[in-house]
Design a protein around this motif. Structure first.
Motif, short mmCIF file in Angstrom:
data_model
loop_
_atom_site.label_atom_id
_atom_site.label_comp_id
_atom_site.label_asym_id
_atom_site.label_seq_id
_atom_site.Cartn_x
_atom_site.Cartn_y
_atom_site.Cartn_z
N GLN A 176 0.84 -1.20 0.00
CA GLN A 176 0.00 0.00 0.00
C GLN A 176 0.87 1.25 0.00
O GLN A 176 1.84 1.35 0.76
CB GLN A 176 -0.90 0.02 1.24
N THR A 177 0.55 2.21 -0.87
CA THR A 177 1.31 3.46 -0.94
C THR A 177 0.37 4.65 -0.81
O THR A 177 -0.85 4.53 -0.96
CB THR A 177 2.08 3.59 -2.26
N ASN A 178 0.97 5.82 -0.56
CA ASN A 178 0.20 7.05 -0.65
C ASN A 178 0.23 7.55 -2.09
O ASN A 178 0.76 6.87 -2.97
CB ASN A 178 0.72 8.11 0.33
N GLU A 179 -0.30 8.74 -2.33
CA GLU A 179 -0.37 9.23 -3.71
C GLU A 179 1.00 9.50 -4.32
O GLU A 179 1.16 9.61 -5.54
CB GLU A 179 -1.24 10.49 -3.79
N PHE A 180 2.03 9.63 -3.46
CA PHE A 180 3.39 9.87 -3.95
C PHE A 180 4.17 8.57 -4.15
O PHE A 180 5.36 8.59 -4.45
CB PHE A 180 4.15 10.78 -2.98
N LEU A 181 3.47 7.43 -3.94
CA LEU A 181 4.03 6.09 -4.08
C LEU A 181 5.02 5.75 -2.98
O LEU A 181 5.84 4.84 -3.11
CB LEU A 181 4.69 5.90 -5.47
N GLN A 182 4.94 6.47 -1.87
CA GLN A 182 5.72 6.14 -0.67
C GLN A 182 4.96 5.10 0.14
O GLN A 182 3.72 5.09 0.17
CB GLN A 182 5.94 7.38 0.19
N THR A 183 5.66 4.21 0.80
CA THR A 183 5.00 3.25 1.67
C THR A 183 4.40 3.98 2.87
O THR A 183 4.83 5.08 3.23
CB THR A 183 5.99 2.18 2.16
N ILE A 184 3.41 3.38 3.48
CA ILE A 184 2.70 4.04 4.58
C ILE A 184 3.62 4.27 5.78
O ILE A 184 3.59 5.32 6.41
CB ILE A 184 1.48 3.19 5.01
N GLU A 185 4.49 3.30 6.06
CA GLU A 185 5.33 3.39 7.26
C GLU A 185 6.59 4.23 7.07
O GLU A 185 7.07 4.85 8.03
CB GLU A 185 5.76 1.98 7.69
N HIS A 186 7.14 4.27 5.88
CA HIS A 186 8.46 4.89 5.70
C HIS A 186 8.44 5.79 4.47
O HIS A 186 8.31 5.32 3.34
CB HIS A 186 9.53 3.81 5.53
N SER A 187 8.61 7.09 4.67
CA SER A 187 8.52 8.05 3.57
C SER A 187 9.69 7.94 2.61
O SER A 187 9.60 8.39 1.46
CB SER A 187 8.45 9.47 4.12
N GLU A 188 10.80 7.34 3.05
CA GLU A 188 11.96 7.20 2.17
C GLU A 188 11.94 5.89 1.39
O GLU A 188 12.83 5.62 0.59
CB GLU A 188 13.26 7.28 2.98
N VAL A 189 10.89 5.09 1.59
CA VAL A 189 10.76 3.81 0.90
C VAL A 189 9.57 3.89 -0.06
O VAL A 189 8.46 4.23 0.32
CB VAL A 189 10.56 2.65 1.88
N TYR A 190 9.83 3.57 -1.33
CA TYR A 190 8.82 3.63 -2.39
C TYR A 190 8.56 2.24 -2.95
O TYR A 190 9.43 1.36 -2.89
CB TYR A 190 9.29 4.54 -3.53
N ALA A 191 7.37 2.06 -3.50
CA ALA A 191 7.03 0.81 -4.21
C ALA A 191 6.73 1.14 -5.66
O ALA A 191 6.01 2.11 -5.95
CB ALA A 191 5.83 0.13 -3.56
N VAL A 192 7.28 0.36 -6.57
CA VAL A 192 7.14 0.65 -7.99
C VAL A 192 6.52 -0.53 -8.73
O VAL A 192 6.67 -1.69 -8.32
CB VAL A 192 8.53 0.98 -8.61
N GLY A 193 5.80 -0.24 -9.82
CA GLY A 193 5.27 -1.29 -10.68
C GLY A 193 4.29 -2.23 -9.99
O GLY A 193 3.39 -1.79 -9.27
#
Length: 595
Positions: free
Chosen positions: A281-298
């Motif tokens: 799950q990500t926010n609108e910026f594709l950051q993970t909910i728990e860690h703003s420096e961690v992103y999920a792609v594809g």
């Protein structure tokens, strides 16, 4: 030093790495690392082509080091086993990697939905290895059937069931429908013995397409001998059969499972908040909910939009677009800029049904709704693939793609048939090469004997009005092909050639000699043939050549394909030059070479 780590070299990981390089290529305080357990990027949308023998195995692999050659992305071959988000570290069996920003692109894997035996006995089509193994399995079924006399045993071996009516399943079924003809010929099997099924629990195949394109897809599959079973679920799979709902059984030794995907087991067990099918799950910026420096792609990213209430789709366009947004947002964070929210912009959907036919619904999310089928849809699919390859590996991969899809295609399994793949060995061109080379030398020697290298003898253009006449008289031509030069050519003769008439005259003689020698010894034959072609067109457009020059023209065009690699110096020179050429950093960076 800020450390950015991309985990995974799939579509999303490659797209993110490419964009990050553009943002940070001049930042010496930024380190970008892409980690993958495989050294290559796999073209997942083309797996069916290898599995069904349309293209060779290397057509779906692109070396990651070649993709990022000369770019600010270090490729590391390793398998990550754990991520410590508090310590900001990734761990493998042998090494620890620190990060300031992390992009998780660990991809997805087939979902089996708890169907008994599906994972154990089914063949998936979700990796390079899957495609290669499935191709060998299909051949092995025909090999075994060839040796069996029992009709029951032969039928099991020659029955192929594709589970799933989505893009991957339909593309695989279409390829098999086309491929069976060649397999039957190779292994002396009757086409009537081969049974192909598509089984899907939904009421229709390809549900993302409009009804008329679905109907065309169904018609094409039926034409290829594929039977479609809709509203049918697979309840159990074993080694020799597939059990369907209501007690129906299909005896078979081949189930190709394309019934859906879910996030990879690795990414779904990281302790992050998950959406549907194990996606992060990500926010609108594709950051993970728990860690703003961690992103999920594809495929790893789960985000619901108004037009995608079930989550953004797991397709290539999603991977590329999420990668671009993540790269922008990491750059914005580093440079204290503004992040942007992800907003999908899909250009439509395309599915090929064999190598000769496709359907496409373009611009469906942009109110354009262009529907294509057949030749135009297949052309569009190839153009989309070429556009992607241009971004990933430039000229190198586009050249390879065109060779695989058009020029080296077998059994006419292309939307242009076999017209571009009909080739003959170069040694048949050797006599023509020698003859053309000899004729150019003969022409040059004649001109020398006529005094063309004497400054006092000007045979070519002196004035605009006498150009054609002078040339005709000097070459003993009765009548030029054109009564007068083209206007723009005439202008060139008057303003550029005339003031330096002798120099151009001498250059023409020397060029003819050089072309002749190069063709005879087979040195840079393609270049020599190209210059030969240009020269003949110049002579014709200048009204300086008669009908007999046309054979020079067509012979030169025929030799542009190259014949110096047969009984010529090119045979030795080209491989040597290619080794040196491919080592030049600029050439590697911009992919200006062929494999």
């Amino acid at each position: 030093m800020k450390k950015i780590v991309i985990l995974g070299g799939g579509y999303g990981g490659v797209a993110t790495g490419k964009k990050l390089h553009k943002y940070f290529k001049k930042h010496n305080d930024i380190q970008i690392t892409l980690i993958d357990k495989k050294p290559y990027h796999t073209l997942m949308t083309e797996l069916h082509e290898v599995a069904a023998g349309r293209t060779p195995e290397d057509s779906i692999r692109i070396d990651l080091n070649s993709i990022f050659e000369g770019r600010k992305v270090d490729v590391v071959l390793d398998e990550i086993t754990n991520i410590d988000f508090k310590a900001k570290q990734l761990t493998s069996d042998t090494k620890i990697y620190d990060y300031d920003y992390l992009v998780i692109g660990a991809g997805s894997e087939p979902a089996f939905y708890g169907v008994e035996g599906a994972q154990e006995f089914g063949h998936t089509l979700w990796s390079y290895e899957d495609a290669v193994n499935l191709k060998e399995h299909i051949h092995n079924m025909f090999r075994l059937a060839e040796k069996k006399s029992s009709l029951e045993e032969r039928q099991k071996l020659l029955t192929f069931v594709v589970a799933g009516g989505g893009f991957t399943g339909i593309e695989m079924a279409g390829e098999l429908g086309e491929y069976k003809e060649e397999l039957c010929r190779i292994y002396d099997v009757s086409k009537s013995e081969v049974k192909l099924y598509v089984v899907d629990m939904l009421p229709k195949i390809l549900p993302m397409l409009p009804s008329d394109l679905i109907k065309k897809s169904e018609d094409r599959l039926k034409k290829l001998g594929v039977e479609i079973l809709n509203n049918v679920s697979i309840t159990k799979v074993n080694e020799e059969s597939v059990e369907l709902g209501e007690g129906k059984v299909i005896p078979t030794k081949t189930l190709i499972w394309n019934a859906g995907v879910q996030a990879s087991g690795f990414s779904s067990k990281l302790g992050l908040t998950l959406g549907k099918r194990g996606r992060i799950q990500t926010n609108e910026f594709l950051q993970t909910i728990e860690h703003s420096e961690v992103y999920a792609v594809g495929d790893n990213a789960y985000l619901e939009e108004e037009k995608s209430p079930q989550g953004i789709p797991q397709i290539v366009e999603t991977a590329i677009q999420t990668g671009a947004v993540i790269a922008h947002n990491i750059h914005a964070d580093v440079t204290k800029g503004s992040k942007k929210a992800f907003k999908s912009n899909y250009h439509g959907y395309m599915v090929s049904i064999g190598g000769r036919y496709a359907v496409a619904n373009l611009g469906s999310n942009n109110n354009l709704n262009i529907k294509l089928s057949g030749f135009m849809a297949m052309l569009m699919k190839h153009l989309v693939n070429i556009h992607y390859l241009l971004e990933v590996a430039g000229f190198n991969r586009i050249w390879t793609y065109m060779m695989h899809e058009f020029f080296h295609i077998k059994k006419e399994r292309s939307f242009v048939g076999g017209h571009f793949s009909k080739s003959s060995p170069n040694f048949w061109l050797v006599p023509l090469r020698l003859f053309l080379g000899g004729m150019w030398i003969y022409e040059a020697l004649n001109k020398i004997s006529d005094g063309w290298l004497n400054p006092e003898n000007i045979y070519i253009v002196q004035t605009a009005t006498s150009a054609a006449t002078d040339w005709a008289e000097s070459a003993d031509y009765v009548e030029p092909l054109l009564s007068q030069p083209w206007p723009i050519v005439q202008w060139g003769l008057d303003t550029i050639v005339a003031p330096f008439a002798f120099q151009f005259q001498a250059m023409a003689v020397i060029t003819e000699l050089v072309i002749g020698v190069m063709l005879i010894v087979g040195l840079f034959t393609v270049v020599a043939a190209g210059i030969s072609t240009i020269m003949t067109f110049v002579f014709i457009l200048s009204a300086m050549a008669g009908l007999e020059v046309l054979w020079y023209t067509f012979a030169s065009i025929a030799l542009i394909g190259g014949s110096g690699s047969t009984f010529g110096l090119d045979y030795y020179l080209y491989p040597y030059l290619k080794k040196i050429y491919k080592k030049i950093p600029l050439i590697k960076k911009w992919y200006l070479y062929t494999d």
